[in-house]
Design a protein around this motif. Structure first.
Motif, PDB file in Angstrom:
ATOM      1  N   ALA A   1       0.828  -1.211   0.000  1.00 32.49           N
ATOM      2  CA  ALA A   1       0.000   0.000   0.000  1.00 32.49           C
ATOM      3  C   ALA A   1       0.862   1.260   0.000  1.00 32.49           C
ATOM      4  O   ALA A   1       0.603   2.204  -0.751  1.00 32.49           O
ATOM      5  CB  ALA A   1      -0.939  -0.010   1.210  1.00 32.49           C
TER       6      ALA A   1
ATOM      7  N   ASN B   1      -7.615   5.200  -5.757  1.00 25.40           N
ATOM      8  CA  ASN B   1      -6.570   4.270  -5.345  1.00 25.40           C
ATOM      9  C   ASN B   1      -5.850   4.739  -4.085  1.00 25.40           C
ATOM     10  O   ASN B   1      -5.434   3.926  -3.260  1.00 25.40           O
ATOM     11  CB  ASN B   1      -5.559   4.080  -6.481  1.00 25.40           C
ATOM     12  CG  ASN B   1      -6.106   3.222  -7.602  1.00 25.40           C
ATOM     13  OD1 ASN B   1      -7.303   2.949  -7.646  1.00 25.40           O
ATOM     14  ND2 ASN B   1      -5.255   2.818  -8.520  1.00 25.40           N
TER      15      ASN B   1
ATOM     16  N   CYS C   1      -5.597   2.543  -0.761  1.00 23.05           N
ATOM     17  CA  CYS C   1      -4.339   2.209  -0.094  1.00 23.05           C
ATOM     18  C   CYS C   1      -4.378   2.616   1.377  1.00 23.05           C
ATOM     19  O   CYS C   1      -3.923   1.865   2.262  1.00 23.05           O
ATOM     20  CB  CYS C   1      -3.170   2.883  -0.801  1.00 23.05           C
ATOM     21  SG  CYS C   1      -2.766   2.179  -2.422  1.00 23.05           S
TER      22      CYS C   1
END
Length: 480
Positions: free
Chosen positions: A51, A396, A400
């Protein structure tokens, strides 16, 4: 590592103090909870690493460009100089360098990029497309983007890191599957708590509520990310999935093939070639095969091949790459790939190979020619990398951060549940009668076939848990 104490079912700690309550916990629930715990124990460090490095890749690429080109700009004019002149300027700036690839400007104010091999070192040279003046040069794939990308793909451990990440991704799928079973509220808990966190809760119950809800909203994206990531791995990806989904070169009618595959166009570093083409053999120059490309009587060079890219409409969707032939049978290659951040449209992906002697098009592969797996990977990888627009970058990033949050809350729940002042792992207790033994064995064997590394690891851990850890008092105390 989900805690169940607030779901109307006693926790493992409470169960030790109250044997009667422990027997009330369904055996299947305890077995699945135990596997969720073990999967989380193994995957948490990997998920956090992926991540964090993923966010680095995401934002460095968005702000600075994959090749560092966003930091440079030029005044827009109406007329550009020939691409060959831009390439010549790059070679003059680095005497003795060999031309490898030309990357067209991304916009009217962007420089052209010339990739060269300078005595074995790959370098990028930014050139003003209007004047042909060299703006700057730098070592290719030597920045923070590339460090993060290498870490994201192998933990900087080469093949060992690749294998560890493949196992971790497989256990990540186990984590999602077992978490889905544990997710639904049980007992008298309101069903709305499955979708909205109970912020009035305190202590371990609050962490559990947050963990459950965030896990639900991120589970689908996590599965997509795990699968698209695993398809680039060395065993499940390259040996199984990619091998069976590779674009068949036989579709290029009567075109001679090279022993070199498309993978050599990656030139090291981050992947640039479409997943479905990476293992496909390249066509070879030196025949009369193919269809008309560069007009007859025109020299086949970087200028005419670049002009062909414009004639084919490739430039209409974003920037493109023109790679020079490698060797006597090599071909000119025009490529536009969303995975290389050339465009925001995975469906516009296109790869064209041109005979270096005749200028004829030997192969023209577009998104429509991909297999279903290839199309899925083209779209999925672009989404995975945040390359389809600002909305993708923001989504995204949120994803994460959610993964890091899930890992942290999982560890906190374990820490709050473990016996105080003890070095015990405090795993959820082993059911006296492990339910669905045949079903679990069948699932484990199936996983060993579909995901070899993860499946074999799962079988080994299952055997150790049932045959060793649960039978030896010392280990039982350590794990229990």
């Amino acid at each position: 590592m989900t805690d169940i104490s607030s779901a109307g079912i006693p926790s493992a700690t409470n169960a030790e103090a109250a044997p009667v309550a422990r027997s009330s916990v369904p055996a299947l629930y305890r077995a699945i909870w135990r596997w969720h715990f073990y999967a989380g124990l193994f995957t948490v460090p990997f998920l956090v690493a992926l991540a964090v490095s993923g966010m680095m890749i995401l934002w460095i690429g968005f702000l600075d460009g994959r090749d560092g080109e966003y930091s440079l700009s030029v005044p827009a004019h109406t007329k550009t100089v020939a691409v060959s002149r831009q390439v010549a300027a790059a070679i003059e700036a680095l005497p003795g360098a060999r031309f490898v690839e030309y990357v067209s400007p991304r916009s009217e104010t962007s420089p052209g990029l010339v990739r060269v091999d300078d005595d074995g070192e790959a370098r990028m040279v930014a050139v003003d497309p209007y004047s042909g003046a060299v703006l700057e040069s730098w070592v290719r794939r030597a920045g923070w983007y590339d460090w993060a990308d290498d870490f994201h793909g192998s933990l900087l451990l080469g093949d060992l890191g690749d294998r560890l990440l493949e196992i971790a991704a497989g256990f990540g799928l186990v984590l999602v599957a077992t978490g889905a079973y544990l997710w639904w509220p049980r007992g008298k808990a309101p069903k709305s708590e499955a979708f909205v966190p109970k912020l009035s809760a305190r202590g371990r119950s609050l962490y559990k509520s947050l963990h459950r809800v965030v896990g639900f909203w991120t589970a689908g994206i996590l599965v997509l990310f795990l699968l698209t990531g695993m398809t680039w791995t060395g065993i499940w990806g390259a040996k199984i999935t990619q091998a069976w989904s590779t674009f068949p070169a036989e579709k290029w009618d009567a075109v001679p093939q090279s022993e070199t595959t498309h993978a050599h166009l990656n030139h090291g570093g981050p992947k640039e070639v479409p997943w479905t083409l990476e293992q496909t053999p390249m066509p070879a120059s030196g025949s009369e095969a193919g269809m008309t490309g560069v007009p007859a009587g025109t020299a086949v060079d970087v200028d005419s091949v670049t002009a062909l890219a414009h004639d084919l409409g490739i430039a209409d969707h974003g920037r493109f790459h023109v790679s020079a032939p490698g060797g006597e049978t090599g071909v000119w290659t025009i490529a536009q790939d969303s995975m290389s951040a050339d465009s925001h449209e995975p469906t516009a992906d296109r790869t064209v190979h041109v005979d270096q002697f005749t200028g004829r098009i030997l192969a023209d592969v577009a998104f429509a020619d991909y297999s279903l797996a290839g199309k899925t990977m083209a779209v999925g990888t672009a989404f995975h990398m945040g390359l389809t627009g600002l909305w993708n970058v923001l989504l995204n990033t949120l994803f994460c951060l959610s993964i890091v949050f899930l890992c942290v809350t999982g560890v906190v729940m374990w820490w709050l549940r473990r016996p105080k002042g003890s070095f015990r792992l405090a795993a959820p207790s082993v059911p006296n009668d492990v339910p669905l033994v045949k079903g679990v064995a069948f699932i484990a064997l199936t996983l060993a076939v579909v995901f070899p590394l993860m499946g074999l690891t799962l079988i080994a851990v299952l055997a150790f848990d049932l045959l060793v850890a649960s039978r030896l008092p010392a280990l039982k105390r350590l794990y229990g």
